[in-house]
Motif scaffolding. Structure first.
Motif, PDB file in Angstrom:
ATOM      1  N   GLY A 139       7.983  -5.729   0.350  1.00 59.52           N
ATOM      2  CA  GLY A 139       8.961  -6.516   0.265  1.00 59.52           C
ATOM      3  C   GLY A 139       9.647  -6.606  -1.356  1.00 59.52           C
ATOM      4  N   PRO A 140      11.010  -6.939  -1.349  1.00 59.62           N
ATOM      5  CA  PRO A 140      11.491  -6.816  -2.543  1.00 59.62           C
ATOM      6  C   PRO A 140      10.728  -7.748  -3.715  1.00 59.62           C
ATOM      7  CG  PRO A 140      12.832  -8.107  -1.136  1.00 59.62           C
ATOM      8  CD  PRO A 140      11.844  -7.555  -0.490  1.00 59.62           C
ATOM      9  N   GLN A 141      10.697  -7.184  -4.729  1.00 60.74           N
ATOM     10  CA  GLN A 141       9.861  -8.065  -5.840  1.00 60.74           C
ATOM     11  C   GLN A 141      10.847  -9.001  -6.361  1.00 60.74           C
ATOM     12  OE1 GLN A 141       8.902  -4.897  -8.223  1.00 60.74           O
ATOM     13  NE2 GLN A 141       7.343  -4.233  -7.011  1.00 60.74           N
TER      14      GLN A 141
ATOM     15  N   ASN B 266       0.750  -1.099  -0.062  1.00 55.44           N
ATOM     16  CA  ASN B 266       0.064  -0.056  -0.005  1.00 55.44           C
ATOM     17  C   ASN B 266       0.892   1.410  -0.043  1.00 55.44           C
ATOM     18  OD1 ASN B 266       1.043   0.110   2.488  1.00 55.44           O
ATOM     19  ND2 ASN B 266      -0.747  -0.982   3.351  1.00 55.44           N
ATOM     20  N   ASP B 267       0.381   2.342   0.457  1.00 55.64           N
ATOM     21  CA  ASP B 267       1.163   3.679   0.279  1.00 55.64           C
ATOM     22  C   ASP B 267       2.379   3.608   1.182  1.00 55.64           C
ATOM     23  OD1 ASP B 267      -0.442   4.683  -1.591  1.00 55.64           O
ATOM     24  OD2 ASP B 267      -1.733   6.023  -0.355  1.00 55.64           O
ATOM     25  N   LEU B 268       2.078   2.736   2.356  1.00 56.74           N
ATOM     26  CA  LEU B 268       3.235   2.911   3.381  1.00 56.74           C
ATOM     27  C   LEU B 268       4.281   1.603   3.418  1.00 56.74           C
ATOM     28  CD1 LEU B 268       1.358   4.104   6.334  1.00 56.74           C
ATOM     29  CD2 LEU B 268       2.787   5.538   5.031  1.00 56.74           C
ATOM     30  N   ASN B 269       4.013   0.677   2.458  1.00 59.54           N
ATOM     31  CA  ASN B 269       4.615  -0.525   2.450  1.00 59.54           C
ATOM     32  C   ASN B 269       4.665  -0.903   0.982  1.00 59.54           C
ATOM     33  OD1 ASN B 269       5.882  -2.942   2.935  1.00 59.54           O
ATOM     34  ND2 ASN B 269       4.087  -3.670   3.939  1.00 59.54           N
ATOM     35  N   ASP B 270       5.713  -1.455   0.449  1.00 60.30           N
ATOM     36  CA  ASP B 270       5.819  -2.251  -0.910  1.00 60.30           C
ATOM     37  C   ASP B 270       5.865  -3.622  -0.859  1.00 60.30           C
ATOM     38  OD1 ASP B 270       8.182  -2.255   0.226  1.00 60.30           O
ATOM     39  OD2 ASP B 270       9.391  -2.169  -1.701  1.00 60.30           O
TER      40      ASP B 270
ATOM     41  N   GLU C 110      13.179  -7.725  -8.909  1.00 60.03           N
ATOM     42  CA  GLU C 110      14.378  -6.700  -8.503  1.00 60.03           C
ATOM     43  C   GLU C 110      15.341  -7.833  -8.035  1.00 60.03           C
ATOM     44  OE1 GLU C 110      12.850  -4.301  -5.174  1.00 60.03           O
ATOM     45  OE2 GLU C 110      14.825  -3.862  -4.766  1.00 60.03           O
TER      46      GLU C 110
END
Lengths: 228, 269
Positions: A109-111, A103-107, A114
């Protein structure tokens, strides 16, 4: 007739040359004594299981070399990309965060992409750098060594995931940091040991710095991974 | 003479080919057709084939050259011919400005190892900063963003400055500009590292290190450009643009990714 004779002469000459080549002992090349072993390596007759097991054993041996970096030739001479691929996919899958929490505050974790890009592009950049500095190594040899040397970090990731199962506190975080730091040092040391001969003698510091940066980023990804 | 005769037959072949679609009776050339028509067509076919194969070969060679990593490496190799102590001293020198004088132009190395490594370090720091601040990239990855920002800035600003230097008559090449800007990014690395590790709630400490390190590297680059430019207005344009872009980029790098940290703190105190 003259042509036939000439051809025969050339033919004989060629054959002599071939025999001469065969007698020259090249270090590393299969010699006449090893021919029996070569016949066993005929993959047409053997079961698929044997072929796969032999390759898997070769990959396993290389993993052992990374964990105990003593023999520096084997990884360079018989390079393969199976080990790096397995390690890369393992790291990417283990570090993959859940996309539901993004969400806006949390991505989340690494994709996967990536980690994948860092792994391969990083290895390629390090190799390019070694070549630009005047090192004598083929592209895939270097990629192979750098890829295999991620193994200590993969082990550190497993340890970190086990630690993450329990309730987190600062002590456990410190343990995770120490484990990853040791793995980082190990990876850097192993890759430097394997690549030492191929690096330009007076510029080892310049060649080692990108290796250091490459493993540092991966180890930092390992430490910063906190998703259950 | 034979050569000339051959040439003529070539020309005739061309004329014949042109006349095929139009008027058959095309004057004196038509007279020779029964004798030379067949060889001329063959020759034309051969020439066409040769030209096609030549073009194909050249095209494929060019494609190979473009994709051949080793060819590119050989072009770049002279720029990576440095010793460790040289890189070290250049990194330190990038923060020590020298007083500019028109009499002695300051030396700018044509070297790319140091700048490249500085840019990679900056990418790593930026990734670190993005992750710790929980930056979200909707389309693409953080890695791609960091790569794009750093390399885009490096090449983009070097190109802009090269055009400006050309307009303002500054004696500096593209490679020198890349080297100068790359070493200039060393201050960005220091500031971002300190800003990430030593994170304080007030921006005063950040502005201080921004002014000190960013300022030092800016003054260094400005002094180099000043010593290589003639004319007050030209100096002002070149140096002013570079100083502005350099310092604002550092502010952007810091604040674009730290704003979200503050938001997080606000939500989860």
């Amino acid at each position: 007739m003259a042509d036939v004779e000439a051809n025969r002469q050339y033919g004989e000459w060629d054959m002599n040359e071939v025999e001469l080549e065969g007698d020259i002992s090249v270090p590393g090349a299969p010699s006449a004594i090893e021919n029996e072993d070569d016949q066993q390596f005929n993959t047409l007759d053997e079961p698929v299981k044997d072929t796969i097991m032999r390759d898997a054993r070769a990959v396993g041996k290389k993993f052992l070399h990374v964990l105990y970096p003593k023999e520096s030739r084997s990884l360079l001479r018989e390079w393969d990309l199976w080990g790096p691929l397995v390690l890369c996919v393992f790291l990417a899958m283990m570090l993959q965060g859940s996309t539901e929490t993004a969400n806006d505050l949390n991505d989340g974790g690494p994709q996967f992409a990536e980690v994948f890009v860092i792994y391969w592009v990083g290895a390629a950049i390090v190799t390019m750098n070694t070549k630009l500095l005047g090192g004598s190594i083929s592209f895939f040899q270097s990629i192979c060594v750098l890829g295999y040397c991620v193994l200590p970090l993969a082990i550190a990731l497993i340890v970190c995931r086990i630690i993450l199962v329990s309730e987190q506190n600062s002590v456990l975080f410190a343990i995770r940091c120490v484990v990853t730091l040791i793995a980082f040092g190990w990876s850097t040391f192993a890759s430097t040991a394997f690549l030492a001969e191929s690096q330009p003698p007076r510029r080892k510091g310049l060649a080692v710095y990108p290796i250091f940066l490459f493993y540092f980023i991966i180890s930092w990804l390992v430490v910063s991974h906190t998703h259950h | 003479m034979e050569v000339i005769a051959d040439d003529e037959s070539d020309y005739e072949a061309d004329f014949n080919s042109q006349s095929l679609g139009g008027n058959i009776d095309s004057g004196p050339h038509h007279m020779n057709d029964p004798e030379r028509g067949q060889p001329a067509t063959d020759l034309k076919g051969q020439v066409t084939q040769q030209v096609t194969s030549m073009m194909w070969q050249e095209g494929s060679e060019r494609a190979k050259k473009a994709f051949n990593i080793y060819a590119n490496i050989d072009i770049l190799r002279p720029y990576f011919d440095v010793e460790p102590h040289e890189v070290r001293s250049r990194l330190i020198q990038s923060l020590i400005p020298a007083f500019p004088s028109a009499a002695a132009t300051q030396v700018v190395p044509r070297e790319l190892y140091g700048p490249t490594m500085v840019v990679f370090t900056l990418i790593a720091l930026l990734l670190f900063q993005m992750k710790t601040s929980g930056h979200v990239v909707q389309e693409g990855t953080l890695m791609g963003t960091a790569f794009g920002i750093c390399f885009g800035y490096w090449f983009g600003i070097a190109s802009i400055m090269w055009v400006l230097a050309y307009v303002c008559n500054t004696r500096i090449s593209m490679m020198q500009l890349l080297s100068l800007l790359g070493y200039g990014l060393f201050s960005h690395c220091i500031v971002l590292f300190l800003g990430t590790v030593w994170h304080s709630s007030s921006h005063a400490s950040f502005y201080m290190i921004w002014a000190v390190f960013g300022g030092l590297s800016t003054v260094k680059m400005v002094s180099v450009l000043t010593s290589r430019t003639i004319g007050r207005t030209q100096r002002l344009i070149v140096c002013g643009t570079l100083a502005f872009i350099h310092l604002v980029f550092l502010l952007y790098l810091h604040f674009a990714y730290h704003r979200i940290v503050e938001g997080q703190r606000f939500v989860n105190p």
